[in-house]
Design an enzyme around this catalytic site. Structure first.
Site, PDB file in Angstrom:
ATOM      1  N   HIS A 175       7.420   5.446   1.214  1.00  0.00           N
ATOM      2  CA  HIS A 175       8.105   4.257   0.686  1.00  0.00           C
ATOM      3  C   HIS A 175       8.960   4.634  -0.524  1.00  0.00           C
ATOM      4  O   HIS A 175      10.086   4.163  -0.680  1.00  0.00           O
ATOM      5  CB  HIS A 175       7.086   3.201   0.232  1.00  0.00           C
ATOM      6  CG  HIS A 175       6.190   2.682   1.316  1.00  0.00           C
ATOM      7  ND1 HIS A 175       4.841   2.915   1.336  1.00  0.00           N
ATOM      8  CD2 HIS A 175       6.454   1.920   2.407  1.00  0.00           C
ATOM      9  CE1 HIS A 175       4.302   2.313   2.385  1.00  0.00           C
ATOM     10  NE2 HIS A 175       5.254   1.706   3.059  1.00  0.00           N
TER      11      HIS A 175
ATOM     12  N   GLN B  70       4.004  -9.577  13.590  1.00  0.00           N
ATOM     13  CA  GLN B  70       4.204  -8.288  14.248  1.00  0.00           C
ATOM     14  C   GLN B  70       2.882  -7.599  14.587  1.00  0.00           C
ATOM     15  O   GLN B  70       2.876  -6.481  15.072  1.00  0.00           O
ATOM     16  CB  GLN B  70       5.112  -7.373  13.414  1.00  0.00           C
ATOM     17  CG  GLN B  70       4.483  -6.840  12.142  1.00  0.00           C
ATOM     18  CD  GLN B  70       5.515  -6.160  11.264  1.00  0.00           C
ATOM     19  OE1 GLN B  70       6.435  -6.791  10.754  1.00  0.00           O
ATOM     20  NE2 GLN B  70       5.382  -4.854  11.083  1.00  0.00           N
TER      21      GLN B  70
ATOM     22  N   HIS C 158       3.242   4.528  -0.592  1.00  0.00           N
ATOM     23  CA  HIS C 158       3.027   5.976  -0.663  1.00  0.00           C
ATOM     24  C   HIS C 158       4.389   6.654  -0.845  1.00  0.00           C
ATOM     25  O   HIS C 158       5.427   5.975  -0.944  1.00  0.00           O
ATOM     26  CB  HIS C 158       2.284   6.472   0.578  1.00  0.00           C
ATOM     27  CG  HIS C 158       2.896   6.033   1.875  1.00  0.00           C
ATOM     28  ND1 HIS C 158       4.133   6.469   2.299  1.00  0.00           N
ATOM     29  CD2 HIS C 158       2.467   5.172   2.825  1.00  0.00           C
ATOM     30  CE1 HIS C 158       4.420   5.929   3.460  1.00  0.00           C
ATOM     31  NE2 HIS C 158       3.427   5.112   3.809  1.00  0.00           N
TER      32      HIS C 158
ATOM     33  N   MET D 109       3.063  10.598   6.264  1.00  0.00           N
ATOM     34  CA  MET D 109       2.419   9.621   5.378  1.00  0.00           C
ATOM     35  C   MET D 109       2.461   8.244   6.023  1.00  0.00           C
ATOM     36  O   MET D 109       3.451   7.865   6.655  1.00  0.00           O
ATOM     37  CB  MET D 109       3.116   9.590   4.038  1.00  0.00           C
ATOM     38  CG  MET D 109       2.875  10.860   3.278  1.00  0.00           C
ATOM     39  SD  MET D 109       3.185  10.634   1.541  1.00  0.00           S
ATOM     40  CE  MET D 109       2.818  12.278   0.966  1.00  0.00           C
ATOM     41  N   SER D 110       1.362   7.510   5.869  1.00  0.00           N
ATOM     42  CA  SER D 110       1.275   6.172   6.441  1.00  0.00           C
ATOM     43  C   SER D 110       0.170   5.423   5.710  1.00  0.00           C
ATOM     44  O   SER D 110      -0.855   6.018   5.351  1.00  0.00           O
ATOM     45  CB  SER D 110       0.909   6.271   7.924  1.00  0.00           C
ATOM     46  OG  SER D 110       0.462   5.009   8.404  1.00  0.00           O
TER      47      SER D 110
ATOM     48  N   GLY E 120      12.519   3.917   7.365  1.00  0.00           N
ATOM     49  CA  GLY E 120      12.050   5.288   7.586  1.00  0.00           C
ATOM     50  C   GLY E 120      12.162   5.695   9.042  1.00  0.00           C
ATOM     51  O   GLY E 120      11.777   4.941   9.937  1.00  0.00           O
ATOM     52  N   GLN E 121      12.646   6.915   9.243  1.00  0.00           N
ATOM     53  CA  GLN E 121      12.728   7.484  10.600  1.00  0.00           C
ATOM     54  C   GLN E 121      11.327   7.632  11.222  1.00  0.00           C
ATOM     55  O   GLN E 121      11.183   7.735  12.429  1.00  0.00           O
ATOM     56  CB  GLN E 121      13.447   8.838  10.488  1.00  0.00           C
ATOM     57  CG  GLN E 121      13.541   9.644  11.770  1.00  0.00           C
ATOM     58  CD  GLN E 121      14.374   8.963  12.847  1.00  0.00           C
ATOM     59  OE1 GLN E 121      15.346   8.273  12.534  1.00  0.00           O
ATOM     60  NE2 GLN E 121      13.985   9.137  14.098  1.00  0.00           N
TER      61      GLN E 121
ATOM     62  N   TYR F 280       0.863  -1.188   0.000  1.00  0.00           N
ATOM     63  CA  TYR F 280       0.000   0.000   0.000  1.00  0.00           C
ATOM     64  C   TYR F 280       0.900   1.239   0.000  1.00  0.00           C
ATOM     65  O   TYR F 280       0.867   2.079   0.898  1.00  0.00           O
ATOM     66  CB  TYR F 280      -0.986   0.001   1.170  1.00  0.00           C
ATOM     67  CG  TYR F 280      -2.264   0.738   0.813  1.00  0.00           C
ATOM     68  CD1 TYR F 280      -3.155   0.216  -0.109  1.00  0.00           C
ATOM     69  CD2 TYR F 280      -2.552   1.983   1.355  1.00  0.00           C
ATOM     70  CE1 TYR F 280      -4.297   0.905  -0.474  1.00  0.00           C
ATOM     71  CE2 TYR F 280      -3.688   2.683   1.003  1.00  0.00           C
ATOM     72  CZ  TYR F 280      -4.554   2.133   0.088  1.00  0.00           C
ATOM     73  OH  TYR F 280      -5.680   2.823  -0.278  1.00  0.00           O
TER      74      TYR F 280
END
Ligand code: AMP
Length: 284
Positions: free
Chosen positions: A36, A60, A33, A183-184, A146-147, A31
């Site tokens: 990524h 997870q 964005h 963004m997520s 990603g941080q 998915y």
């Protein structure tokens, strides 16, 4: 050339063996964005080949979390990966990764029990185990994270160090929407009202950072600013606000009278309805 899709461990091993030159790995749950894509661009710049993995890793997710409804759009993902010039996409089934009898789990100790680990017991065991498997399967020269997931970065740094993985880690800055929301893939769950309200997260972090940049060094005051700012948003339910040292993610409390002296991470988890979002900002 179209991105090459690989679904099995066996074919991944074969194809990986044929790659010459350096390889950059970008693990994702799909998915995709801009966040990524920024990792993929960094991997492109620094390596001869780029491997992206798409795997919604069940180990997870907790029993009451969003595993079954995690958003998926493989067609769109593939067209973005094509455009981004990715060489291989590894998109295995759950059985391929966890065949019958699989029982290993990597536990990296206290760093996995704080913050996200406290809210999501077992989460980082799942993350460490899948990332270790992906490192072994893809043998990357560099891996990109990603941080945005600051604790995940710290856990993976420890994984590489404790288990002697021979690769370089790259942590890339958080990509945000124009109003500041990080963004997520999970932003997809937000109703329009929740989406508007969710800007409270970055607003709180940015305001605290301004105060830090203006000289404020009291950890508890900065945490309280975040709590107060989020508290003013009726749709937001704060789970935690943390100000911790950047490496171990230990809360800055009694040490140094609660003063920030080294690089620190201000982070939070917050719910909007059923959606749980996290974000952070680095101070220092
Ligand atoms: P996910 O698909 O959510 O597991 O994320 C895959 C990778 O993308 C992880 O290393 C994340 O930290 C990273 N990532 C997710 N959101 C962002 C963002 N907004 N900016 C930069 N990296 C991100």
């Amino acid at each position: 050339m179209a991105v090459r899709e690989i679904q099995t461990v066996k074919s991944l091993r074969l194809v990986r063996g044929m790659l010459t030159g350096s390889v950059g790995l970008v693990p994702t749950m799909g998915y995709l964005h801009e966040g990524h894509l920024s990792l993929i661009q960094a991997a492109r710049r620094e390596n001869d080949s780029v491997i992206v993995t798409i795997f919604v890793n069940p180990t997870q997710f907790g029993p009451n979390e969003d595993l079954s409804r995690y958003p998926r759009d493989r067609e769109r993902d593939f067209s973005l990966l094509d455009e981004a010039g990715v060489d291989l996409v590894f998109i295995p089934s759950v059985d391929e990764i966890y065949p019958k009898g699989f029982s290993s789990s990597i536990d990296l100790g206290p760093i996995t029990q704080r913050l996200e680990g406290a809210s999501r017991p077992g989460h980082f065991q799942g993350v460490a185990t899948i990332v270790a498997k992906l490192f072994n399967l893809t043998q990357p020269d560099r891996a990109y994270f990603g941080q945005k997931d600051a604790q995940q970065c710290a856990v993976i740094r420890k994984l590489v160090s404790d288990l002697n993985f021979s690769l370089e880690l790259r942590f890339e800055p958080t990509v945000r929407e124009s109003d500041g929301l990080a963004m997520s893939s999970r932003n997809f769950y937000l109703s329009p009202e929740e989406r508007q309200a969710a800007v409270a997260i970055s607003r709180a972090l940015f305001r605290a950072k301004e105060c830090y940049d203006g000289g404020l060094r009291q950890a508890e005051t900065l945490r309280r600013m975040v709590r107060d700012e989020i508290g003013r948003e009726p749709l937001a339910k704060l789970e935690y606000a943390s100000l911790a040292d950047a490496l171990e993610l230990e809360e800055i409390e009694r040490q140094n009278d609660g003063q920030i002296e080294r690089e620190a991470v201000l982070s939070l988890a917050c719910r909007f309805g059923r959606t749980r979002l996290i974000d952070n900002i680095v101070l220092g």
